[in-house]
Write an enzyme that holds these catalytic residues in place. Structure first.
Site, PDB file in Angstrom:
ATOM      1  N   GLU A  48      64.113  37.664  76.741  1.00  0.00           N
ATOM      2  CA  GLU A  48      62.827  37.287  77.311  1.00  0.00           C
ATOM      3  C   GLU A  48      62.129  38.531  77.868  1.00  0.00           C
ATOM      4  O   GLU A  48      61.535  38.107  79.111  1.00  0.00           O
ATOM      5  CB  GLU A  48      62.998  36.056  78.469  1.00  0.00           C
ATOM      6  CG  GLU A  48      63.638  34.870  77.863  1.00  0.00           C
ATOM      7  CD  GLU A  48      63.955  33.664  78.735  1.00  0.00           C
ATOM      8  OE1 GLU A  48      63.456  33.979  79.993  1.00  0.00           O
ATOM      9  OE2 GLU A  48      64.071  32.512  78.314  1.00  0.00           O
ATOM     10  N   GLU A  72      69.230  29.175  70.506  1.00  0.00           N
ATOM     11  CA  GLU A  72      69.208  28.134  71.582  1.00  0.00           C
ATOM     12  C   GLU A  72      68.533  26.840  71.056  1.00  0.00           C
ATOM     13  O   GLU A  72      68.024  26.322  72.053  1.00  0.00           O
ATOM     14  CB  GLU A  72      68.903  28.775  73.006  1.00  0.00           C
ATOM     15  CG  GLU A  72      69.328  30.064  73.334  1.00  0.00           C
ATOM     16  CD  GLU A  72      68.581  30.411  74.632  1.00  0.00           C
ATOM     17  OE1 GLU A  72      68.036  29.824  75.425  1.00  0.00           O
ATOM     18  OE2 GLU A  72      69.008  31.706  74.936  1.00  0.00           O
TER      19      GLU A  72
HETATM   20  C1  XIL Z   1      69.953  28.091  81.201  1.00  0.00           C
HETATM   21  C2  XIL Z   1      71.190  27.174  81.387  1.00  0.00           C
HETATM   22  O1  XIL Z   1      71.064  26.263  80.352  1.00  0.00           O
HETATM   23  C3  XIL Z   1      71.022  26.520  82.668  1.00  0.00           C
HETATM   24  O2  XIL Z   1      72.483  25.941  82.884  1.00  0.00           O
HETATM   25  C4  XIL Z   1      70.940  27.662  83.710  1.00  0.00           C
HETATM   26  O3  XIL Z   1      70.740  26.973  85.126  1.00  0.00           O
HETATM   27  C5  XIL Z   1      69.749  28.512  83.391  1.00  0.00           C
HETATM   28  O4  XIL Z   1      69.927  29.232  82.020  1.00  0.00           O
HETATM   29  N1  XIL Z   1      66.733  30.521  77.861  1.00  0.00           N
HETATM   30  C6  XIL Z   1      68.072  31.191  78.055  1.00  0.00           C
HETATM   31  C7  XIL Z   1      69.189  30.565  78.326  1.00  0.00           C
HETATM   32  O5  XIL Z   1      68.178  32.444  77.534  1.00  0.00           O
HETATM   33  O6  XIL Z   1      69.972  31.439  79.087  1.00  0.00           O
HETATM   34  C8  XIL Z   1      68.596  29.492  79.589  1.00  0.00           C
HETATM   35  O7  XIL Z   1      69.897  28.851  80.159  1.00  0.00           O
HETATM   36  C9  XIL Z   1      67.839  28.491  78.943  1.00  0.00           C
HETATM   37  C10 XIL Z   1      66.478  29.369  78.639  1.00  0.00           C
END
Ligand code: XIL
Length: 365
Positions: free
Chosen positions: A162, A269
């Protein structure tokens, strides 16, 4: 003896416990095709997991249906190095060990993310702000240690997460990394990771990569990295999407952009919300929404299969029993974005993903 009130009480407790266990720990449906097997030789299919899930029925579903795994949280910098030089490897090791036992690949997530950079990175001696050199040496130490520990076990790393912001003229997120180190922190992160494991596939990971402005910015930044000889091998598309957007064609166009740069694409994701963005009620009955989700998963998986440079699809969770869509501020939601329902039974989403690959002729696989 049978009439003993104590015994009757114990029996009642035992029955109640068995009932509750039945409610909380459903067994994954058996006898269904392993999705990963159906996609074998074409795409790696994975899911995000917390260590606590490994020994539950979700862990069994993970091993049965997927051939790749990623830590949902425990490899993030603030979790794996909460204090300087104090590493907390045990939770991450548990996931890597599980993967090895079940012959699964492991994705590493992530080496640098503004949201999970521990505060100690930024403070120097006597509480003064850390200098650029100090921050970079800490980044190097972090990456060398973490990537080095899992060398040969983690095949791909989300090196930076990000970092793109299309609202900025330089396309970069104006966070502490940029302020303290400058734009080359990204180059250094990739160089350190490559030095620590020259065989690992190194990924720049981001969300909303299908939005034109974001995509263009990501492209600009990646082209800069390539021009400077930075070892970046692919783009990670988080793909936190909904049944409404983005259009399948937009996903395809985005993949084409990075394929043309000679890069690998990974879906890192994936989940597909049933909610329309910024709304608080489900737009229809779940019974009517789930088949729509299934068709969309089928269409997307077909697009992914049509891209030879796309190597992996990872879901952000195993089943709807544990999804970040219903966590944090959204704890009250009843979203259902994954392939298996909260009882771990296959949803239309699963059948859609299976249909996408079964429709292919063996030669095309
Ligand atoms: C999220 C997790 O799913 C949560 O449990 C945590 O509280 C915050 O992070 N983008 C990403 C992931 O790259 O690492 C994130 O994961 C979701 C958004």
């Amino acid at each position: 003896m049978m009439d003993s009130p104590v015994l009757r009480f114990c029996l009642l407790v035992a029955m109640l416990a068995a009932f509750l266990q039945g409610c909380t720990a459903p067994e994954p449906a058996s006898g269904i095709t392993s999705l990963a097997q159906a996609y074998q030789g074409r795409l790696r299919l994975g899911a995000a997991v917390e260590p606590g899930q490994l020994s539950t029925s979700e862990g069994r579903l993970l091993a049965a249906q997927f051939n790749s795994v990623v830590a949902e949280n425990v490899m993030k910098p603030s979790r794996i190095q909460p204090s300087e030089n104090e590493f907390n490897f045990a939770p991450a090791d548990a996931i890597v060990d599980f993967a090895q036992q079940h012959d699964m690949a492991v994705r590493g997530h992530t080496l640098l993310w503004y949201k999970r950079t521990p505060d100690w990175f930024w403070s120097g001696k006597d509480g003064q702000p850390a200098s650029r050199d100090l921050v970079l040496s800490r980044l190097r130490q972090h990456i060398e240690t973490v990537v080095g520990r899992y060398k040969g076990k983690i095949y791909t790393w989300d090196v930076v997460n990000e970092v793109i912001d299309p609202a900025q003229s330089d396309c970069l997120r104006h966070d502490q990394w940029l302020q303290v180190v400058g734009p080359d922190y990204i180059d250094w992160a990739f160089r350190y990771a490559h030095a620590a494991d020259p065989n690992a596939r190194l990924i720049i990971n981001d969300y909303s990569t299908t939005l034109p402005a974001k995509r263009l910015c990501l492209q600009r930044v990646v082209q800069g990295l390539l021009a400077r000889g930075v070892p970046v091998h692919g783009v990670g598309h988080q793909m936190h999407i909904s049944i409404f957007e983005p259009a399948v064609a937009e996903v395809d166009e985005t993949l084409v952009v990075f394929a043309r740069l000679g890069l690998e694409n990974q879906i890192t994701e994936m989940d597909m919300s049933l909610y329309q963005r910024h709304t608080y009620l489900l737009p229809d009955s779940v019974d009517r929404l789930l088949p729509v989700q299934g068709q969309r998963y089928e269409a997307l998986m077909k697009v992914f299969l049509s891209h030879p440079e796309l190597t992996a699809v990872t879901w952000w969770g195993i089943s709807d029993a544990h999804t970040s869509r219903n966590a944090g501020w959204d704890w009250w939601r009843s979203d259902a974005p994954l392939l298996f329902d909260s009882q771990q039974h296959p949803k239309p989403a699963y059948w859609g993903a299976l249909k996408a690959v079964q429709g292919l002729s063996p030669a095309a696989k």
